[in-house]
Scaffold this motif. Structure first.
Motif, PDB file in Angstrom:
ATOM      1  N   HIS A 156      25.619  42.493  21.162  1.00  0.00           N
ATOM      2  CA  HIS A 156      25.984  42.507  19.747  1.00  0.00           C
ATOM      3  C   HIS A 156      24.970  41.835  18.822  1.00  0.00           C
ATOM      4  CE1 HIS A 156      29.908  44.013  20.870  1.00  0.00           C
ATOM      5  NE2 HIS A 156      30.098  42.979  21.665  1.00  0.00           N
ATOM      6  N   GLY A 157      24.104  40.992  19.368  1.00  0.00           N
ATOM      7  CA  GLY A 157      23.208  40.211  18.526  1.00  0.00           C
ATOM      8  C   GLY A 157      23.987  39.134  17.783  1.00  0.00           C
ATOM      9  N   SER A 158      23.268  38.247  17.119  1.00  0.00           N
ATOM     10  CA  SER A 158      23.951  37.142  16.439  1.00  0.00           C
ATOM     11  C   SER A 158      24.814  37.644  15.286  1.00  0.00           C
ATOM     12  CB  SER A 158      22.948  36.099  15.942  1.00  0.00           C
ATOM     13  OG  SER A 158      22.061  36.673  15.004  1.00  0.00           O
ATOM     14  N   ASP A 159      24.333  38.627  14.531  1.00  0.00           N
ATOM     15  CA  ASP A 159      25.111  39.151  13.415  1.00  0.00           C
ATOM     16  C   ASP A 159      26.382  39.856  13.892  1.00  0.00           C
ATOM     17  OD1 ASP A 159      23.270  38.154  11.633  1.00  0.00           O
ATOM     18  OD2 ASP A 159      22.278  40.083  11.291  1.00  0.00           O
ATOM     19  N   GLY A 160      26.272  40.595  14.975  1.00  0.00           N
ATOM     20  CA  GLY A 160      27.435  41.298  15.517  1.00  0.00           C
ATOM     21  C   GLY A 160      28.494  40.347  16.037  1.00  0.00           C
ATOM     22  N   CYS A 161      28.064  39.280  16.687  1.00  0.00           N
ATOM     23  CA  CYS A 161      29.021  38.277  17.176  1.00  0.00           C
ATOM     24  C   CYS A 161      29.732  37.620  15.998  1.00  0.00           C
ATOM     25  CB  CYS A 161      28.319  37.229  18.036  1.00  0.00           C
ATOM     26  SG  CYS A 161      27.738  37.846  19.635  1.00  0.00           S
ATOM     27  N   ALA A 162      28.969  37.259  14.971  1.00  0.00           N
ATOM     28  CA  ALA A 162      29.555  36.632  13.784  1.00  0.00           C
ATOM     29  C   ALA A 162      30.533  37.580  13.102  1.00  0.00           C
ATOM     30  CB  ALA A 162      28.458  36.202  12.817  1.00  0.00           C
ATOM     31  N   ALA A 163      30.181  38.851  13.025  1.00  0.00           N
ATOM     32  CA  ALA A 163      31.067  39.836  12.402  1.00  0.00           C
ATOM     33  C   ALA A 163      32.365  39.981  13.187  1.00  0.00           C
ATOM     34  CB  ALA A 163      30.360  41.182  12.289  1.00  0.00           C
ATOM     35  N   GLY A 164      32.279  39.945  14.506  1.00  0.00           N
ATOM     36  CA  GLY A 164      33.482  40.029  15.336  1.00  0.00           C
ATOM     37  C   GLY A 164      34.403  38.848  15.119  1.00  0.00           C
ATOM     38  N   VAL A 165      33.825  37.666  15.003  1.00  0.00           N
ATOM     39  CA  VAL A 165      34.627  36.457  14.743  1.00  0.00           C
ATOM     40  C   VAL A 165      35.292  36.579  13.373  1.00  0.00           C
ATOM     41  CG1 VAL A 165      34.538  33.968  14.345  1.00  0.00           C
ATOM     42  CG2 VAL A 165      33.250  34.970  16.239  1.00  0.00           C
ATOM     43  N   ALA A 166      34.524  36.976  12.372  1.00  0.00           N
ATOM     44  CA  ALA A 166      35.058  37.098  11.013  1.00  0.00           C
ATOM     45  C   ALA A 166      36.191  38.119  10.958  1.00  0.00           C
ATOM     46  CB  ALA A 166      33.946  37.486  10.047  1.00  0.00           C
ATOM     47  N   ALA A 167      36.015  39.231  11.623  1.00  0.00           N
ATOM     48  CA  ALA A 167      37.055  40.264  11.626  1.00  0.00           C
ATOM     49  C   ALA A 167      38.337  39.750  12.265  1.00  0.00           C
ATOM     50  CB  ALA A 167      36.547  41.504  12.364  1.00  0.00           C
ATOM     51  N   GLU A 168      38.193  39.049  13.364  1.00  0.00           N
ATOM     52  CA  GLU A 168      39.387  38.536  14.049  1.00  0.00           C
ATOM     53  C   GLU A 168      40.104  37.497  13.207  1.00  0.00           C
ATOM     54  OE1 GLU A 168      42.142  38.928  16.998  1.00  0.00           O
ATOM     55  OE2 GLU A 168      40.358  40.143  16.650  1.00  0.00           O
ATOM     56  N   PHE A 169      39.343  36.618  12.548  1.00  0.00           N
ATOM     57  CA  PHE A 169      39.976  35.620  11.681  1.00  0.00           C
ATOM     58  C   PHE A 169      40.646  36.298  10.488  1.00  0.00           C
ATOM     59  CE2 PHE A 169      37.904  32.239  14.021  1.00  0.00           C
ATOM     60  CZ  PHE A 169      38.790  31.182  13.860  1.00  0.00           C
ATOM     61  N   GLY A 170      40.095  37.410  10.012  1.00  0.00           N
ATOM     62  CA  GLY A 170      40.711  38.140   8.911  1.00  0.00           C
ATOM     63  C   GLY A 170      41.961  38.891   9.334  1.00  0.00           C
ATOM     64  N   ASP A 171      41.931  39.478  10.520  1.00  0.00           N
ATOM     65  CA  ASP A 171      43.043  40.301  10.990  1.00  0.00           C
ATOM     66  C   ASP A 171      44.153  39.501  11.673  1.00  0.00           C
ATOM     67  OD1 ASP A 171      41.626  42.484  10.068  1.00  0.00           O
ATOM     68  OD2 ASP A 171      40.884  43.070  12.054  1.00  0.00           O
ATOM     69  N   HIS A 172      43.769  38.506  12.453  1.00  0.00           N
ATOM     70  CA  HIS A 172      44.741  37.745  13.260  1.00  0.00           C
ATOM     71  C   HIS A 172      44.383  36.258  13.243  1.00  0.00           C
ATOM     72  CE1 HIS A 172      45.972  41.642  14.849  1.00  0.00           C
ATOM     73  NE2 HIS A 172      44.697  41.888  15.093  1.00  0.00           N
ATOM     74  N   PRO A 173      44.502  35.602  12.097  1.00  0.00           N
ATOM     75  CA  PRO A 173      44.035  34.212  11.988  1.00  0.00           C
ATOM     76  C   PRO A 173      44.726  33.245  12.946  1.00  0.00           C
ATOM     77  CG  PRO A 173      45.281  34.850  10.037  1.00  0.00           C
ATOM     78  CD  PRO A 173      45.079  36.088  10.845  1.00  0.00           C
ATOM     79  N   ASP A 174      46.021  33.431  13.209  1.00  0.00           N
ATOM     80  CA  ASP A 174      46.726  32.513  14.110  1.00  0.00           C
ATOM     81  C   ASP A 174      46.184  32.599  15.536  1.00  0.00           C
ATOM     82  OD1 ASP A 174      47.781  35.125  13.950  1.00  0.00           O
ATOM     83  OD2 ASP A 174      49.632  34.514  14.943  1.00  0.00           O
ATOM     84  N   VAL A 175      45.933  33.798  15.998  1.00  0.00           N
ATOM     85  CA  VAL A 175      45.386  34.005  17.333  1.00  0.00           C
ATOM     86  C   VAL A 175      43.926  33.539  17.386  1.00  0.00           C
ATOM     87  CG1 VAL A 175      44.827  35.738  19.087  1.00  0.00           C
ATOM     88  CG2 VAL A 175      46.948  35.923  17.779  1.00  0.00           C
ATOM     89  N   ALA A 176      43.185  33.832  16.329  1.00  0.00           N
ATOM     90  CA  ALA A 176      41.770  33.471  16.281  1.00  0.00           C
ATOM     91  C   ALA A 176      41.571  31.958  16.338  1.00  0.00           C
ATOM     92  CB  ALA A 176      41.115  34.043  15.027  1.00  0.00           C
ATOM     93  N   VAL A 177      42.432  31.215  15.671  1.00  0.00           N
ATOM     94  CA  VAL A 177      42.319  29.745  15.698  1.00  0.00           C
ATOM     95  C   VAL A 177      42.516  29.228  17.115  1.00  0.00           C
ATOM     96  CG1 VAL A 177      43.440  27.603  14.951  1.00  0.00           C
ATOM     97  CG2 VAL A 177      42.922  29.387  13.285  1.00  0.00           C
ATOM     98  N   ARG A 178      43.525  29.730  17.802  1.00  0.00           N
ATOM     99  CA  ARG A 178      43.754  29.297  19.204  1.00  0.00           C
ATOM    100  C   ARG A 178      42.578  29.665  20.093  1.00  0.00           C
ATOM    101  NH1 ARG A 178      48.956  31.351  18.191  1.00  0.00           N
ATOM    102  NH2 ARG A 178      48.531  33.169  19.477  1.00  0.00           N
TER     103      ARG A 178
END
Length: 83
Positions: free
Chosen positions: A40-62
């Protein structure tokens, strides 16, 4: 922008398929971090994290808590012993 290698590793582990319930070995974690960065590269990894925090913040925090704890444990194990 990634502020450190540790942040990049955290993002890569976060977007991986590894689960805390699997109790992955240190080697498995290191291998998966490398695999995710190459995929994914660094940008792709960051985008995946951002998407998960946007879509499922409770799960992403855990998940991020687990990721940070896993990396902290790995760093502790790697630290040299001073005499």
């Amino acid at each position: 922008m990634i502020s450190s290698v540790k942040d990049l590793a955290a993002e890569a582990l976060f977007v991986s398929c590894l689960q805390p319930s699997e109790y992955p070995s240190r080697a498995a974690v290191e291998e998966e971090i490398t695999r995710m960065i190459l995929r994914h590269g660094s940008d792709g990894c960051a985008a995946g994290v951002a998407a998960e925090f946007g879509d499922h913040p409770d799960v992403a925090v855990r998940r991020m808590r687990w990721v940070r704890a896993e990396l902290a444990e790995m760093m502790t194990m790697r630290a040299p012993v001073l005499h």
